[in-house]
Design an enzyme around this catalytic site. Structure first.
Site, mmCIF file in Angstrom:
data_model
loop_
_atom_site.group_PDB
_atom_site.id
_atom_site.type_symbol
_atom_site.label_atom_id
_atom_site.label_comp_id
_atom_site.label_asym_id
_atom_site.label_seq_id
_atom_site.Cartn_x
_atom_site.Cartn_y
_atom_site.Cartn_z
ATOM 1 N N HIS A 131 0.880 -1.172 0.000
ATOM 2 C CA HIS A 131 0.000 0.000 0.000
ATOM 3 C C HIS A 131 0.913 1.216 0.000
ATOM 4 O O HIS A 131 2.070 1.143 0.450
ATOM 5 C CB HIS A 131 -0.870 0.030 1.266
ATOM 6 C CG HIS A 131 -2.022 -0.932 1.240
ATOM 7 N ND1 HIS A 131 -2.946 -0.968 0.216
ATOM 8 C CD2 HIS A 131 -2.401 -1.898 2.121
ATOM 9 C CE1 HIS A 131 -3.847 -1.906 0.469
ATOM 10 N NE2 HIS A 131 -3.535 -2.490 1.617
ATOM 11 N N GLY A 132 0.411 2.341 -0.490
ATOM 12 C CA GLY A 132 1.265 3.522 -0.510
ATOM 13 C C GLY A 132 0.474 4.806 -0.367
ATOM 14 O O GLY A 132 -0.750 4.839 -0.541
ATOM 15 N N GLU A 141 10.056 8.476 -13.140
ATOM 16 C CA GLU A 141 10.442 9.643 -12.346
ATOM 17 C C GLU A 141 11.855 9.500 -11.793
ATOM 18 O O GLU A 141 12.351 8.397 -11.623
ATOM 19 C CB GLU A 141 9.457 9.840 -11.180
ATOM 20 C CG GLU A 141 8.072 10.242 -11.680
ATOM 21 C CD GLU A 141 7.044 10.295 -10.581
ATOM 22 O OE1 GLU A 141 7.406 10.565 -9.417
ATOM 23 O OE2 GLU A 141 5.861 10.057 -10.880
ATOM 24 N N CYS A 186 -0.147 2.489 -4.473
ATOM 25 C CA CYS A 186 -0.935 3.708 -4.670
ATOM 26 C C CYS A 186 -0.084 4.896 -4.225
ATOM 27 O O CYS A 186 0.810 4.773 -3.399
ATOM 28 C CB CYS A 186 -2.212 3.657 -3.850
ATOM 29 S SG CYS A 186 -3.433 2.500 -4.485
ATOM 30 N N ARG A 187 -0.399 6.056 -4.782
ATOM 31 C CA ARG A 187 0.341 7.267 -4.422
ATOM 32 C C ARG A 187 -0.622 8.359 -3.967
ATOM 33 O O ARG A 187 -0.334 9.544 -3.993
ATOM 34 C CB ARG A 187 1.162 7.748 -5.620
ATOM 35 C CG ARG A 187 2.045 6.648 -6.187
ATOM 36 C CD ARG A 187 2.834 7.111 -7.375
ATOM 37 N NE ARG A 187 3.879 8.053 -7.007
ATOM 38 C CZ ARG A 187 4.596 8.736 -7.883
ATOM 39 N NH1 ARG A 187 4.380 8.582 -9.183
ATOM 40 N NH2 ARG A 187 5.528 9.566 -7.487
#
Length: 259
Positions: free
Chosen positions: A91-92, A245, A139-140
């Site tokens: 998860h993020g 990135e 996720c961000r």
């Protein structure tokens, strides 16, 4: 031209390519990442096919992840390797990756900066000048990556910031200067602030597409071209778009599996 391609010095039999895979599936306070087992299995097979011995860890806190990374960065096998893969699945949030004790937001989060610092040229001499491929499935943020576009003309004006370039012109016979951080190629599963999608049985859409593109193109395309193909594969899925990135690759990296 060859000077613009990362060298692969050793034959496959003697080089010791290593990859680190960290996947958090079960959490104390957050939902279980169903289907992530399929991602682990798929990535292990891919990395093995690419010639990497995979060191894998499941269900770590942010402190545990940092400790495992530090140990991996110190492995002597990197001396006789030409590159490494660092794969993180969890998860993020915008700030980083959730450890197993995370409640989201700011608790038990591994900052992305910690990853780059651990493997930069100051802290990981054995990977100096060698590609460090960072794959992040998380996720961000909570936003959906798609937007409905109307036909109205909306022009955005951006002014590029002026870059200050200062060279001191100092010389020192005892040491030579290198970039603090270089030779990283990073692919996130989504753009900042947005979610990444995962099937509860088949695993993450990003990992599935990534494996497919590497399998099809690693023999004839350089790494960043493969990254572009992965991004292109999301063309018909506007809710998510992988993002390259913080890339500091100075040359092209060809994996040449089987060579």
């Amino acid at each position: 031209l060859s000077s613009q391609i990362y060298p692969i010095h050793l034959p496959r039999e003697t080089r010791t390519r290593r990859a680190l895979l960290i996947c958090n599936i079960e959490f104390e306070h957050l939902s279980k990442r169903n289907g992530a087992e399929a991602d682990v299995e798929g990535m292990k097979k891919l990395l093995d096919w690419l010639g990497y011995m995979v060191e894998s860890h499941l269900n770590l806190t942010s402190q545990g992840m940092a400790s495992v990374m530090k140990d991996f960065a110190a492995r002597e096998e990197h001396c006789t390797s030409d590159s490494t893969f660092l794969v993180f699945m969890s998860h993020g949030v915008r700030a980083g990756l959730c450890g197993t004790k995370s409640r989201g937001g700011t608790t038990d989060i591994l900052s992305l900066d910690t990853i780059y610092e651990t493997f930069n040229n100051k802290n990981c001499h054995m990977l100096l000048g060698k590609p460090k491929v960072l794959i992040i499935q998380a996720c961000r943020g909570g936003k959906i990556g798609s937007v409905l576009i109307s036909d109205s003309k909306d022009t955005a004006v951006s002014t590029p910031a002026a870059a200050d370039c200062i060279t001191a012109g100092l010389e020192d016979d005892a040491i030579f200067e290198v970039h603090l951080e270089s030779d990283f190629a990073t692919l996130h599963s989504s753009t900042p602030d947005t979610v990444s999608w995962r099937h509860p049985v088949k695993g993450s859409l990003f990992i599935k597409n990534l494996i497919e593109q590497f399998r099809n193109h690693a023999c004839n395309s350089d790494l960043q071209e493969i990254f572009r193909k992965i991004q292109y594969s999301f063309g018909k899925f506007p809710r998510q778009l992988p993002s390259q990135e913080r890339s500091t690759m100075l040359r092209k990296f060809y994996l040449f599996p089987g060579q």
